[in-house]
Enzyme design. Structure first.
Site, PDB file in Angstrom:
ATOM      1  N   GLU A 106       1.210  -0.522  -4.951  1.00 14.97           N
ATOM      2  CA  GLU A 106       0.247   0.529  -5.241  1.00 14.97           C
ATOM      3  C   GLU A 106       0.950   1.874  -5.152  1.00 14.97           C
ATOM      4  O   GLU A 106       1.380   2.286  -4.074  1.00 14.97           O
ATOM      5  CB  GLU A 106      -0.894   0.502  -4.225  1.00 14.97           C
ATOM      6  CG  GLU A 106      -1.991   1.484  -4.560  1.00 14.97           C
ATOM      7  CD  GLU A 106      -2.340   2.479  -3.471  1.00 14.97           C
ATOM      8  OE1 GLU A 106      -3.269   3.257  -3.674  1.00 14.97           O
ATOM      9  OE2 GLU A 106      -1.666   2.516  -2.418  1.00 14.97           O
ATOM     10  N   ASP A 164       0.802  -1.221   0.000  1.00 11.45           N
ATOM     11  CA  ASP A 164       0.000   0.000   0.000  1.00 11.45           C
ATOM     12  C   ASP A 164       0.840   1.278   0.000  1.00 11.45           C
ATOM     13  O   ASP A 164       1.846   1.372   0.706  1.00 11.45           O
ATOM     14  CB  ASP A 164      -0.850  -0.018   1.285  1.00 11.45           C
ATOM     15  CG  ASP A 164      -1.752   1.181   1.442  1.00 11.45           C
ATOM     16  OD1 ASP A 164      -2.800   1.202   0.779  1.00 11.45           O
ATOM     17  OD2 ASP A 164      -1.415   2.088   2.231  1.00 11.45           O
TER      18      ASP A 164
END
Ligand code: NOJ
Ligand code: MG
Length: 604
Positions: free
Chosen positions: A316, A246
């Site tokens: 990401e 993330d």
């Protein structure tokens, strides 16, 4: 003549499949029918390349205990659905212990499961059931920050031993007339307002690139790397097959702590408290990020080397395609197996075919040789594809996504054509919306794309037996649900499943990908052509991106023969000439508003 003959064989073959979407076995048969021994020489694709990664947003997938929020036992009860879809991997958004301020992206214990979702035993059970069904499990992993309720943060507030600089602490710039501490600089958080929060106890500000309950870990401190890598190892030991990492561009901050340029683009509406108003030269995508991720990748590779099963790392990073390519690393220093390709999120209802072509091609223009692409059309942070592209374009969006030469990611519900659901200010729970207040929340809230999944037409769509679900359901669940779409003669779900079947073909695996635009700006095409030696079946996607009916003439497109066979078509296609399994003349392919087709042909 010979060509027409072969085409007839193919037509007859598809006809024998009763003119519905060819079944999985028939597609496999096509491969064996038309492939040569050359096939054997090809490098087989690995699981992480072949698969569609299905993103489960656990709060909204399936609730097993009636509290209105999804959980691990709920996912276990739906594993068959992944099998039916034909996906080989799922990625689960965070299920770690968390106060849920950012719905799991604020982690208070990196190595345990939140009771809301279940227990570690539930997790192990899920992992076992997935393994039995040959489905890989990818965990979301959040290295940039923890929750402010993580014991590390508490220890850091109190300057306890090694924890003292686990987070990014900074003295105030000074004090205003009221004696209030002044923030160290103008850094503005992704979720609006200052990146700095004053801590009374420690008499310092701490940094949070996201909400104030998500303090950034201090990666200048090597001990923090070790902690995070130890947590990664914990999950690898638990048997996970990879990570979706993330918010990686936010991991490091420039240590000069200088102000970031405000609105260098001269946008007259730029607001001082909004993240998008700054050029984040000191807080985003610093080169050190790659050093950390390279270490993480090395750890994964140790596990890969132990048994030959790739532990996959997908990252990401919401940055432009060009800098994004750095996340692949190099042969000497591999980093991610792939960074997520967010380009298709650029589609809007106004987009024209040239925009789609540009968005599809852009990745391959820059991807360094020897790497593998990825693609997606939506996730839990963005508008749903049906809302973004337009409701009528959902099949087109899935066609481009699933047939794209790369690992495709599907956010739960995109296969059904789920749409954003309007959420009132009172019902809004996403901090990205709450933080900007009732006037701007609709622009920023991610709640509309996070509503519960639609299984059937029963109460709460079969998602939960609760009186109130954590977010309201979309009213259209009565018609857009798995049960109804499985039963319907044609549905988004059926189109979607037929697309996944195509990924088993050699042409999908090894074929080239080229795109074209026709009819001014309205028709987009994407050809997946078989390399001669491998297969003679090729296919292409044809999309009317516009809202007016049109007739596409493909006679000028290299490689496309005079006729093709319809493999699948979008729901609501009015023209009877394009029935699945029928042959269309490629100099006049009728396409209604937002209609799309997948057509097959035999290369001569
Ligand atoms: C990206 C995640 O996808 C999003 O949901 C989250 O709010 C931020 N990172 C912060 O972790
Ligand atoms: Mg950071």
């Amino acid at each position: 003549m010979k060509f027409i003959g072969v085409l007839a064989i193919c037509a007859a073959f598809l006809a024998s499949c009763t003119f519905s979407a060819p079944s999985f076995s028939s597609i496999k048969q096509l491969n064996t029918l038309y492939s040569t021994e050359k096939q054997a020489e090809l490098e087989p694709l690995d699981w992480w390349q072949r698969t569609v990664v299905y993103q489960v947003y656990p709060r909204s997938f399936q609730d097993s205990d009636g509290d209105g929020t999804g959980d691990i036992q709920g996912i276990i009860s739906r594993v068959n659905y992944f099998v039916e879809l034909g996906v080989e991997a799922i990625w689960i958004s965070p299920i770690y212990e968390s106060p849920m301020v950012d719905f799991g992206y604020d982690i208070s214990n990196f190595t345990n499961i939140d009771p809301l979702f279940g227990t570690l035993d539930d997790f192990k059970e899920l992992s076992g059931v997935l393994r039995e069904n040959n489905i890989k499990l990818i965990m979301d992993f959040v290295p940039n920050h923890s929750s402010d309720l993580h014991p590390w943060f508490n220890a850091s507030v109190h300057r306890e031993g090694k924890y003292a600089d686990y987070y990014v602490w900074k003295d105030p710039k000074g004090f205003d007339e009221q004696g209030k501490p002044i923030v160290p600089n103008n850094w503005t958080s992704v979720f609006a307002g200052s990146m700095w929060e004053w801590n009374e106890q420690r008499q310092q500000f701490y940094l949070h690139q996201f909400v104030k309950e998500q303090p950034d870990l201090n990666y200048e401190n090597r001990q923090v790397w070790n902690e995070i890598l130890a947590a990664t190892k914990f999950w690898l030991d638990m048997g996970v097959d990879g990570f979706r990492v993330d918010a990686v561009p936010h991991i490091f901050e420039n240590q000069t702590f200088l102000d970031e340029p405000f609105n260098p683009w001269g946008n007259p509406d730029a607001k001082e408290d909004e993240y998008g108003s700054y050029d984040h030269i000191y807080t985003n995508n610093l080169p050190q990020v790659l050093d950390f991720l390279a270490e993480m990748r090395m750890l994964l590779d140790v596990y890969t080397a132990s048994d030959g099963v790739v532990r996959c790392m997908m990252v990401e990073a919401a940055v432009d395609t060009v800098p994004l390519m750095g996340y692949y690393g190099t042969e000497q220093r591999p980093i991610a197996h792939f960074p997520f390709n967010f380009n298709l999120l650029g589609m809007t209802p106004e987009s024209v075919a040239d925009d789609l072509k540009w968005l599809v091609d852009r990745w391959f223009e820059y991807m360094p040789e020897g790497n593998w692409a990825s693609v997606l059309i939506g996730n839990h942070d963005n508008r749903r594809a049906s809302t973004k592209w337009s409701v009528g374009a959902i099949d087109a969006a899935n066609m481009v996504n699933i047939l794209f030469k790369g690992t495709s990611v599907t956010y739960q519900g995109e296969e059904l054509g789920m749409e954003d659901r309007w959420i009132s200010w009172e019902d809004t729970v996403d901090p990205a919306g709450c933080n900007v207040g009732p006037d701007r929340y609709e622009q920023f809230s991610r709640d509309p794309a996070r509503t519960p999944f639609h299984w059937d037409d029963s109460r709460n769509a079969g998602f939960s037996t609760a009186n109130k679900t954590w977010l309201p359901l979309h009213e259209n669940y009565l018609v857009k649900n798995v049960m109804a779409e499985n039963a319907a003669e044609e549905s988004h779900l059926k189109v979607y499943k037929s697309l996944i079947e195509l990924r088993a073909t050699n042409v999908w695996k090894y074929g080239s990908q080229t795109t074209f635009v026709l009819n001014g700006t309205s028709v987009f095409g994407m050809i997946r052509a078989a390399p001669q030696s491998v297969d003679v079946v090729s296919f292409y996607v044809l999309v009317n991106v516009g809202e007016a009916s049109t007739v596409a003439d493909l006679s000028g497109i290299e490689g496309i023969p005079e006729a093709s066979i319809v493999y699948t078509r979008s729901v609501g296609f009015e023209n009877g000439d394009t029935m699945i399994g029928s042959e269309v003349r490629t100099n006049a392919v009728p396409l209604g508003p937002r209609n799309s087709l997948v057509l097959m042909y035999l290369s001569s």
